[in-house]
Design a protein around this motif. Structure first.
Motif, PDB file in Angstrom:
ATOM      1  N   GLY A  50       0.818  -1.205   0.000  1.00 41.34           N
ATOM      2  CA  GLY A  50       0.000   0.000   0.000  1.00 41.34           C
ATOM      3  C   GLY A  50       0.854   1.258   0.000  1.00 41.34           C
ATOM      4  O   GLY A  50       2.080   1.204  -0.085  1.00 41.34           O
ATOM      5  N   SER A  51       0.192   2.363   0.119  1.00 40.13           N
ATOM      6  CA  SER A  51       0.922   3.642   0.150  1.00 40.13           C
ATOM      7  C   SER A  51       0.017   4.724   0.754  1.00 40.13           C
ATOM      8  O   SER A  51      -1.194   4.540   0.877  1.00 40.13           O
ATOM      9  CB  SER A  51       1.347   4.051  -1.264  1.00 40.13           C
ATOM     10  OG  SER A  51       0.212   4.181  -2.090  1.00 40.13           O
ATOM     11  N   ILE A  52       0.652   5.808   1.126  1.00 36.80           N
ATOM     12  CA  ILE A  52      -0.092   6.991   1.558  1.00 36.80           C
ATOM     13  C   ILE A  52       0.254   8.062   0.537  1.00 36.80           C
ATOM     14  O   ILE A  52       1.401   8.510   0.464  1.00 36.80           O
ATOM     15  CB  ILE A  52       0.337   7.458   2.970  1.00 36.80           C
ATOM     16  CG1 ILE A  52       0.188   6.354   4.016  1.00 36.80           C
ATOM     17  CG2 ILE A  52      -0.430   8.703   3.382  1.00 36.80           C
ATOM     18  CD1 ILE A  52      -1.204   6.029   4.463  1.00 36.80           C
ATOM     19  N   ASN A  53      -0.713   8.434  -0.258  1.00 33.74           N
ATOM     20  CA  ASN A  53      -0.444   9.382  -1.342  1.00 33.74           C
ATOM     21  C   ASN A  53      -0.928  10.779  -0.954  1.00 33.74           C
ATOM     22  O   ASN A  53      -1.995  10.923  -0.369  1.00 33.74           O
ATOM     23  CB  ASN A  53      -1.162   8.945  -2.626  1.00 33.74           C
ATOM     24  CG  ASN A  53      -0.790   7.513  -3.001  1.00 33.74           C
ATOM     25  OD1 ASN A  53       0.264   7.038  -2.606  1.00 33.74           O
ATOM     26  ND2 ASN A  53      -1.651   6.842  -3.729  1.00 33.74           N
ATOM     27  N   ASN A  68      -4.538   1.066   0.047  1.00 28.26           N
ATOM     28  CA  ASN A  68      -4.219  -0.361   0.152  1.00 28.26           C
ATOM     29  C   ASN A  68      -5.541  -1.107  -0.037  1.00 28.26           C
ATOM     30  O   ASN A  68      -5.976  -1.875   0.837  1.00 28.26           O
ATOM     31  CB  ASN A  68      -3.593  -0.655   1.527  1.00 28.26           C
ATOM     32  CG  ASN A  68      -2.948  -2.011   1.586  1.00 28.26           C
ATOM     33  OD1 ASN A  68      -2.803  -2.680   0.560  1.00 28.26           O
ATOM     34  ND2 ASN A  68      -2.565  -2.432   2.781  1.00 28.26           N
ATOM     35  N   PRO A  69      -6.213  -0.875  -1.172  1.00 24.89           N
ATOM     36  CA  PRO A  69      -7.607  -1.316  -1.324  1.00 24.89           C
ATOM     37  C   PRO A  69      -7.816  -2.818  -1.229  1.00 24.89           C
ATOM     38  O   PRO A  69      -8.884  -3.246  -0.784  1.00 24.89           O
ATOM     39  CB  PRO A  69      -8.013  -0.775  -2.703  1.00 24.89           C
ATOM     40  CG  PRO A  69      -6.749  -0.406  -3.393  1.00 24.89           C
ATOM     41  CD  PRO A  69      -5.727  -0.134  -2.346  1.00 24.89           C
ATOM     42  N   MET A  72      -8.711  -3.519   2.272  1.00 21.55           N
ATOM     43  CA  MET A  72      -9.612  -2.488   2.802  1.00 21.55           C
ATOM     44  C   MET A  72      -8.826  -1.309   3.391  1.00 21.55           C
ATOM     45  O   MET A  72      -9.178  -0.753   4.412  1.00 21.55           O
ATOM     46  CB  MET A  72     -10.546  -3.082   3.877  1.00 21.55           C
ATOM     47  CG  MET A  72     -11.252  -4.373   3.491  1.00 21.55           C
ATOM     48  SD  MET A  72     -12.375  -4.177   2.108  1.00 21.55           S
ATOM     49  CE  MET A  72     -13.803  -3.467   2.887  1.00 21.55           C
ATOM     50  N   ASN A  73      -7.705  -0.990   2.768  1.00 23.51           N
ATOM     51  CA  ASN A  73      -6.820   0.115   3.186  1.00 23.51           C
ATOM     52  C   ASN A  73      -6.238  -0.048   4.595  1.00 23.51           C
ATOM     53  O   ASN A  73      -6.023   0.931   5.318  1.00 23.51           O
ATOM     54  CB  ASN A  73      -7.530   1.470   3.050  1.00 23.51           C
ATOM     55  CG  ASN A  73      -7.943   1.732   1.624  1.00 23.51           C
ATOM     56  OD1 ASN A  73      -7.218   1.381   0.698  1.00 23.51           O
ATOM     57  ND2 ASN A  73      -9.122   2.317   1.432  1.00 23.51           N
ATOM     58  N   ALA A  74      -5.994  -1.325   4.946  1.00 31.19           N
ATOM     59  CA  ALA A  74      -5.328  -1.585   6.234  1.00 31.19           C
ATOM     60  C   ALA A  74      -3.949  -0.929   6.220  1.00 31.19           C
ATOM     61  O   ALA A  74      -3.294  -0.844   5.184  1.00 31.19           O
ATOM     62  CB  ALA A  74      -5.180  -3.092   6.443  1.00 31.19           C
ATOM     63  N   LEU A  99      -7.101  19.848   4.649  1.00 27.41           N
ATOM     64  CA  LEU A  99      -6.679  18.487   4.304  1.00 27.41           C
ATOM     65  C   LEU A  99      -7.895  17.568   4.268  1.00 27.41           C
ATOM     66  O   LEU A  99      -8.732  17.591   5.175  1.00 27.41           O
ATOM     67  CB  LEU A  99      -5.686  17.979   5.366  1.00 27.41           C
ATOM     68  CG  LEU A  99      -5.202  16.542   5.198  1.00 27.41           C
ATOM     69  CD1 LEU A  99      -4.327  16.407   3.949  1.00 27.41           C
ATOM     70  CD2 LEU A  99      -4.423  16.086   6.421  1.00 27.41           C
ATOM     71  N   ILE A 100      -7.978  16.793   3.201  1.00 27.28           N
ATOM     72  CA  ILE A 100      -9.037  15.779   3.109  1.00 27.28           C
ATOM     73  C   ILE A 100      -8.361  14.414   3.115  1.00 27.28           C
ATOM     74  O   ILE A 100      -7.395  14.188   2.384  1.00 27.28           O
ATOM     75  CB  ILE A 100      -9.848  15.957   1.804  1.00 27.28           C
ATOM     76  CG1 ILE A 100     -10.568  17.302   1.826  1.00 27.28           C
ATOM     77  CG2 ILE A 100     -10.831  14.808   1.616  1.00 27.28           C
ATOM     78  CD1 ILE A 100     -11.218  17.686   0.513  1.00 27.28           C
ATOM     79  N   ILE A 101      -8.849  13.540   3.992  1.00 25.47           N
ATOM     80  CA  ILE A 101      -8.289  12.185   4.037  1.00 25.47           C
ATOM     81  C   ILE A 101      -9.367  11.222   3.561  1.00 25.47           C
ATOM     82  O   ILE A 101     -10.503  11.258   4.054  1.00 25.47           O
ATOM     83  CB  ILE A 101      -7.866  11.792   5.470  1.00 25.47           C
ATOM     84  CG1 ILE A 101      -6.868  12.812   6.021  1.00 25.47           C
ATOM     85  CG2 ILE A 101      -7.272  10.394   5.498  1.00 25.47           C
ATOM     86  CD1 ILE A 101      -6.375  12.512   7.421  1.00 25.47           C
ATOM     87  N   TYR A 102      -9.025  10.408   2.610  1.00 26.46           N
ATOM     88  CA  TYR A 102     -10.003   9.404   2.217  1.00 26.46           C
ATOM     89  C   TYR A 102      -9.310   8.101   1.828  1.00 26.46           C
ATOM     90  O   TYR A 102      -8.088   8.059   1.674  1.00 26.46           O
ATOM     91  CB  TYR A 102     -10.930   9.929   1.115  1.00 26.46           C
ATOM     92  CG  TYR A 102     -10.368   9.877  -0.288  1.00 26.46           C
ATOM     93  CD1 TYR A 102      -9.463  10.834  -0.731  1.00 26.46           C
ATOM     94  CD2 TYR A 102     -10.759   8.857  -1.156  1.00 26.46           C
ATOM     95  CE1 TYR A 102      -8.950  10.769  -2.010  1.00 26.46           C
ATOM     96  CE2 TYR A 102     -10.256   8.800  -2.439  1.00 26.46           C
ATOM     97  CZ  TYR A 102      -9.349   9.757  -2.866  1.00 26.46           C
ATOM     98  OH  TYR A 102      -8.836   9.692  -4.134  1.00 26.46           O
ATOM     99  N   GLY A 103     -10.117   7.053   1.701  1.00 25.30           N
ATOM    100  CA  GLY A 103      -9.562   5.741   1.386  1.00 25.30           C
ATOM    101  C   GLY A 103      -9.783   5.393  -0.072  1.00 25.30           C
ATOM    102  O   GLY A 103     -10.824   5.725  -0.651  1.00 25.30           O
TER     103      GLY A 103
END
Ligand SMILES: CC[C@H](C(=O)O)C(=O)SCCNC(=O)CCNC(=O)[C@H](O)C(C)(C)COP(=O)(O)OP(=O)(O)OC[C@H]1O[C@@H](n2cnc3c(N)ncnc32)[C@H](O)[C@@H]1OP(=O)(O)O
Length: 185
Positions: A50-53, A68-69, A72-74, A99-103
Motif C-alpha cells: 500500500g501507500s499513503i499518497n 491499500n484497497p 480495505m486500506n489496512a 486536508l481531506i483524508i479518504y480511502g
C-alpha cells in the motif's frame, strides 16, 4: 603510579561506556522509554504494501489517500512510515489550508494490517510495541498516552490545517480512530 592508575581507570570507563552503547544499539529499547529509531523503522519496513499518497492542490487543499484497497486500506508498516513523511510535508506546506483524508476504493480504512500484527506477535516484540514506539515519532506526548491512535490524533491535530475525514464504507479499529483525529468527518 597514581597517574598510571588514573589512566587505567579512564580507559576502563571509556571501554565500559562503549560496551554499553553497543549493547543498547543491539536492543530495541533504550532506557525505560527510549527506543532505537532505526530498528523500529527497519521492522516496519518489513511489512510493506500500500501507500499513503498526497496531492497538494493550488487551492491550498491537500488530499491524502490511504491506498491499500486489497486489504480495505489496512495500515501496513510502510504506510505508517509514509504517513509520518506526508504529515511532515504538510507541516512545511506554507500555502496549505485544508486536508481531506479518504480511502482508495470503496472503503476508508480497516485499521492495522492484521498480517503484520500476527507476524510480529510471533516474534520478539509485539506489533503494538512497534506501533507504540513509532507513535513516539508521531506524538510527543507518547510518554503519557502510549497509544498509536492517540499518536495519529496528535499528529493530525497539531497540523495547522482544517482536516476532514471523507469516510466512505468501513472505518474499523485504527481506521475509525483516525477519523477522530480530523476536525470534521
Ligand atoms: C484497534 C486498533 C488497532 C490499531 O491499529 O491500533 C487496529 O486497528 S487492529 C485492526 C482492527 N481491524 C480489524 O480487525 C478489521 C478486520 N477486517 C474486517 O473486520 C473486515 O474485513 C471489514 C469489516 C473491514 C470489511 O469486511 P468486508 O466483508 O467488506 O471485506 P472482507 O472481510 O472480505 O475484506 C477484504 C479483504 O481485506 C482483508 N482485510 C480487511 N481488513 C484487514 C486488515 N485490517 N488487515 C489485513 N487484511 C484485512 C480481508 O482479509 C480480505 O482479504 P481476502 O484476501 O480477500 O480474504
Amino acid at each position: 603510579m597514581a597517574a598510571s592508575l588514573w589512566k587505567n581507570l579512564l580507559q576502563t570507563t571509556k571501554d565500559r561506556i562503549l560496551q554499553i552503547l553497543q549493547q543498547r544499539r543491539a536492543s530495541l529499547y533504550i532506557g525505560a522509554h527510549g527506543y532505537e529509531e532505526e530498528l523500529i523503522k527497519k521492522k516496519l519496513q518489513q511489512f510493506a504494501g500500500g501507500s499513503i499518497n498526497l496531492s497538494k492542490e493550488d487551492s491550498g487543499i491537500g488530499i491524502l489517500t490511504l491506498n491499500n484497497p486489497k486489504l480495505m486500506n489496512a495500515f501496513t508498516g510502510t504506510m505508517m512510515l509514509e504517513l509520518q513523511e506526508r504529515v511532515t510535508e504538510l507541516e512545511n506546506w506554507k500555502d496549505g489550508k485544508g486536508l481531506i483524508i479518504y480511502g482508495a476504493g470503496n472503503t476508508f480504512c480497516s485499521g492495522s494490517d492484521l498480517n503484520a500484527v500476527k507476524a510480529i506477535s510471533n516474534s520478539q516484540a509485539r506489533w503494538d510495541e512497534y506501533v507504540h514506539v513509532y507513535a513516539k515519532h508521531l506524538n510527543q506526548t507518547y510518554e503519557k498516552t502510549k497509544s498509536i491512535n492517540f499518536g495519529y490524533k496528535t499528529l493530525l491535530c497539531r497540523l495547522p490545517l482544517i482536516s476532514v475525514a471523507l469516510v466512505q464504507g468501513k472505518a474499523v479499529g485504527g481506521g475509525a480512530e483516525l477519523t477522530t483525529a480530523c476536525d470534521f468527518r
